[in-house]
Structures are given as C-alpha cells and as structure tokens.
Design a protein around this motif. Structure first.
Motif, PDB file in Angstrom:
ATOM      1  N   ALA A 172      71.985 -74.249 -63.342  1.00 60.88           N
ATOM      2  CA  ALA A 172      71.803 -75.690 -63.130  1.00 60.88           C
ATOM      3  C   ALA A 172      72.483 -76.138 -61.856  1.00 60.88           C
ATOM      4  O   ALA A 172      71.948 -76.951 -61.088  1.00 60.88           O
ATOM      5  N   VAL A 173      73.691 -75.600 -61.598  1.00 54.86           N
ATOM      6  CA  VAL A 173      74.412 -75.977 -60.367  1.00 54.86           C
ATOM      7  C   VAL A 173      73.643 -75.503 -59.135  1.00 54.86           C
ATOM      8  O   VAL A 173      73.514 -76.217 -58.125  1.00 54.86           O
ATOM      9  N   LEU A 174      73.115 -74.264 -59.225  1.00 54.19           N
ATOM     10  CA  LEU A 174      72.373 -73.715 -58.097  1.00 54.19           C
ATOM     11  C   LEU A 174      71.115 -74.520 -57.849  1.00 54.19           C
ATOM     12  O   LEU A 174      70.746 -74.809 -56.695  1.00 54.19           O
ATOM     13  N   PHE A 175      70.434 -74.952 -58.897  1.00 52.99           N
ATOM     14  CA  PHE A 175      69.201 -75.729 -58.728  1.00 52.99           C
ATOM     15  C   PHE A 175      69.501 -77.096 -58.145  1.00 52.99           C
ATOM     16  O   PHE A 175      68.783 -77.604 -57.282  1.00 52.99           O
ATOM     17  N   ALA A 176      70.577 -77.684 -58.550  1.00 53.21           N
ATOM     18  CA  ALA A 176      70.934 -79.006 -58.015  1.00 53.21           C
ATOM     19  C   ALA A 176      71.323 -78.916 -56.556  1.00 53.21           C
ATOM     20  O   ALA A 176      71.042 -79.816 -55.751  1.00 53.21           O
TER      21      ALA A 176
END
Length: 205
Positions: free
Chosen positions: A191-195
């Motif tokens: 999720a952090v990488l996608f954001a």
C-alpha cells in the motif's frame, strides 16, 4: 418214776434245742466275703465288693491310699446281700485300707476294715505307644499368574507434535499466526509503495 421220766424227757429236749439254736439266734449279720480279700496283693482293682450274710442298708465305704491319702469312690450301691463301690480312677502302686460300715437287717450297725496292696503301677501309655497325631498338611496354592490385559480397542494416543499439527490445520513449518503477521506487513508495504507511485512529482522551474 414213770411219771417223772415222762415229764423230764420233753423238758430236757427243749433245753437241748435252746442250747443249739441260741448262738444262731443271738448272732448278728456279718461280712461273708470280699473282693479284694483282706491282705490281698493285686495288679489292679476296679470295683470293691463286700458280701454279707443278709441284706444291708445305708452302706458307707472309705478307701485310703498310700500315705493315708483318701481315694475318691463312687457312691456305694446295694444289690441283694452285696455292696459295691468303684474307684473313680486307676489305683497306683502302694498299700490301701478299706473301712466299711453298714446297718444289718435287725437294725444294728456293723463295721470293719480290710487291707490290700497294688503291686503294679497303673498302666499309662509310653511315648512309643501313643498314637501320633497327624498334622494335616496344607496343599500349597499355586501363585496365580497375572491375567493378560485385553488389547485396547482405542487407537494409540497421538504424540504432542501430531496434536500440534492437527490444531494448526495440518500445516508443517511456521505457525499460522506468523504467516498472518507477514501477510499484514506485506500488505502494508504494498500500500505504501502504491501510494508513493501515485504522488505527483514537483515541477522543475
């Protein structure tokens, strides 16, 4: 003279008859025979027997043993002209004295004594004659062997490792909670990488 002779003959005859019969008429009853006889020596004695010239009443018999010790007797009994008494036990070797007293048929008491000796001791079984008492022997009871225990119908209990594997759904390796934690961490990183990818880049002037 003839008259005197006729008178004297019956008188003399009567006197003669009285002289012959008076001792028997004046005599009392007496002891006729005895067992044991006076001064007899015997091997043993079971019954004292006194025989009188007439029937006797109220007999009393006392027996003294060696040393003047009284010897117990059964109660005397009368049978016809005889009186009997029996010692209560076997008589040991020694000298004895019988004292007796009875009441004769004319009511006069008469009494007397007899002495005898036992020359052999009372028989007692020797140790070799005694019958040995058989002691019942107990038959030894064979020791009972332990009965074989029946095989259990239930399956053998599971080992701890097998039980743990069953509780975790049969998965071997890492426990389930660790897998769940890793899944959460990975999901968070994704999720952090996608954001970060969607964040606009600043314009360069």
């Amino acid at each position: 003279m003839t008259f005197l002779r006729r008178a004297l003959v019956p008188a003399v005859g009567a006197v003669f008859v009285l002289l012959l019969t008076s001792p028997a008429a004046l005599a009392h009853d007496r002891l006729k025979a005895s067992n044991p006889a006076d001064r007899a020596e015997l091997k043993s004695l079971e019954t004292i027997e006194l025989e009188f010239t007439s029937h006797m009443q109220l007999p009393t018999i006392v027996l003294d043993g060696p040393g003047g010790k009284p010897v117990p007797l059964d109660k005397p009994r009368v049978q016809g002209n005889k009186v009997f008494a029996r010692p209560t036990g076997a008589l040991p070797e020694g000298r004895y004295r019988i004292a007796w007293r009875v009441v004769s048929s004319d009511g006069h008491p008469i009494q007397g004594e007899l002495a005898f000796a036992i020359t052999a001791p009372a028989h007692s079984p020797s140790p070799s004659e005694e019958t040995p008492t058989e002691t019942p022997t107990e038959t030894p009871t064979p020791a009972s062997s332990p009965e074989p225990q029946p095989a259990s119908a239930q399956p053998p209990s599971s080992s701890p490792s097998t039980a743990a594997a069953t509780r975790t759904g049969g998965t071997s390796g890492l426990p389930g909670w660790l897998w769940a934690a890793l899944a959460v961490v990975l999901a968070g990183g994704a999720a952090v990488l996608f954001a970060a990818r969607r964040k606009p880049r600043p314009d360069r002037g």
